[in-house]
Design an enzyme around this catalytic site. Sequence first.
Site, PDB file in Angstrom:
ATOM      1  N   VAL A  97      63.328  44.462  33.490  1.00 38.09           N
ATOM      2  CA  VAL A  97      64.516  44.633  32.650  1.00 38.09           C
ATOM      3  C   VAL A  97      65.607  45.382  33.394  1.00 38.09           C
ATOM      4  O   VAL A  97      66.801  45.087  33.235  1.00 38.09           O
ATOM      5  CB  VAL A  97      64.162  45.336  31.317  1.00 38.09           C
ATOM      6  N   ASP A 182      61.735  45.781  23.970  1.00 39.66           N
ATOM      7  CA  ASP A 182      60.552  46.381  23.346  1.00 39.66           C
ATOM      8  C   ASP A 182      59.519  46.708  24.400  1.00 39.66           C
ATOM      9  O   ASP A 182      59.486  46.102  25.472  1.00 39.66           O
ATOM     10  CB  ASP A 182      59.941  45.415  22.319  1.00 39.66           C
ATOM     11  N   GLY A 324      58.914  40.225  27.429  1.00 40.78           N
ATOM     12  CA  GLY A 324      59.486  41.257  26.564  1.00 40.78           C
ATOM     13  C   GLY A 324      60.465  42.112  27.344  1.00 40.78           C
ATOM     14  O   GLY A 324      61.103  41.651  28.287  1.00 40.78           O
ATOM     15  N   GLU A 325      60.595  43.350  26.936  1.00 41.47           N
ATOM     16  CA  GLU A 325      61.483  44.342  27.566  1.00 41.47           C
ATOM     17  C   GLU A 325      62.960  44.085  27.305  1.00 41.47           C
ATOM     18  O   GLU A 325      63.783  44.980  27.462  1.00 41.47           O
ATOM     19  CB  GLU A 325      61.264  44.422  29.086  1.00 41.47           C
ATOM     20  N   GLY A 326      63.332  42.872  26.936  1.00 43.79           N
ATOM     21  CA  GLY A 326      64.733  42.480  26.838  1.00 43.79           C
ATOM     22  C   GLY A 326      65.136  41.521  27.941  1.00 43.79           C
ATOM     23  O   GLY A 326      66.313  41.164  28.069  1.00 43.79           O
TER      24      GLY A 326
END
Length: 357
Positions: A97, A182, A324-326
């Site tokens: 990210v 997240d 995830g993570e963005g």
Amino acid sequence: MLESTVAAVRPLDEAAMAAARELQGRLTKPAGSLGALEPLSVRLAGLAGTCPPPLPEPAAVAIFAGDHGVHAQRVTPWPQEVTAQMIGNFLAGGAVVNAFARQAGASVTVVDVGVATPLPVDPAAPDAAGPRLVAANVRAGTRDMTGTAALTRDEARAAVETGIRVAGDLVDAGAGILLTGDMGIGNTTPAAALVAAFTGADPAEVTGRGTGVDDETYARKVGVVRAALARHAPDPSDPLGVLAAVGGLEHAALAGLILGAAARRVPVLLDGVIAVSAALAAAAFAPDAVGAMIAGHRSAEPGATVALRHLDLEPLVDLGLRLGEGTGALLALPVVTGAVRVLHEVATFDSAGVAEK
């Protein structure tokens, strides 16, 4: 705060959308030739209440982190301590990210809303423009949703309102678009439960392999989601109750971020299955919040597709991502910016002296 935020969420501005459609029809290109970018630009005009809408910049990623009591059911092989360790990695700028955020020129804010283990005492100190940590821990991870509700209603509310506050802080600091992120080992299990609860889909249809679990773990994961839903019978018309019964603290906080962005008429670019499961809760609180949502990508997790279909959102990119993570939202960000930039910078047939058909 939750009630006042929900009350502030309003429908898209029809006059601004009509103006955007009319402008799209006069630009030097065949009508409809930009595909999904055209209705996206129209919707963003409706959200802003003006045509053209402001450019969606600067961008701010908010990564909400939490742990999960359902981890005890062996739904993932990863140890729970990884959640806290990854926060240290985010703050040090070493995660995927961070690489994508640097490419996009986006800020990164990490919010501890429910991490169960101690955070790194001395994470690498970034410069002032680097990632920042917000300490907002509601409780040290959720309870095991197969035995009891994951959260109390008060805890779920506190997490939602944390997300609302973070959205307000980022918008007040100048953000023109918010991106969801997240982190939470085991968080695809509550995400699947949320998607099933809000859409009515069967747990087997919405439960994926998360970080890539084997067949035995996957079967156990489906059974855990099914057992939790049977135990609590969450009512989709009571989104706070659904979040409390089977959600995670990061899911609840992401729902709050989406509501906060919608109330401030700022677009929110959704990442993967964790974000879209939270988006279902946000839409249950305030249906008009969907107007602020942009589906960044189609996660490889099956629950994401089911949730996006329920929200009537079409993802901008499909790259088979499931990190995830963005990360997926950040990759889609230039597409969103391009959709708006067309309305600002492309000449009309009249101004360019180009003949129409």
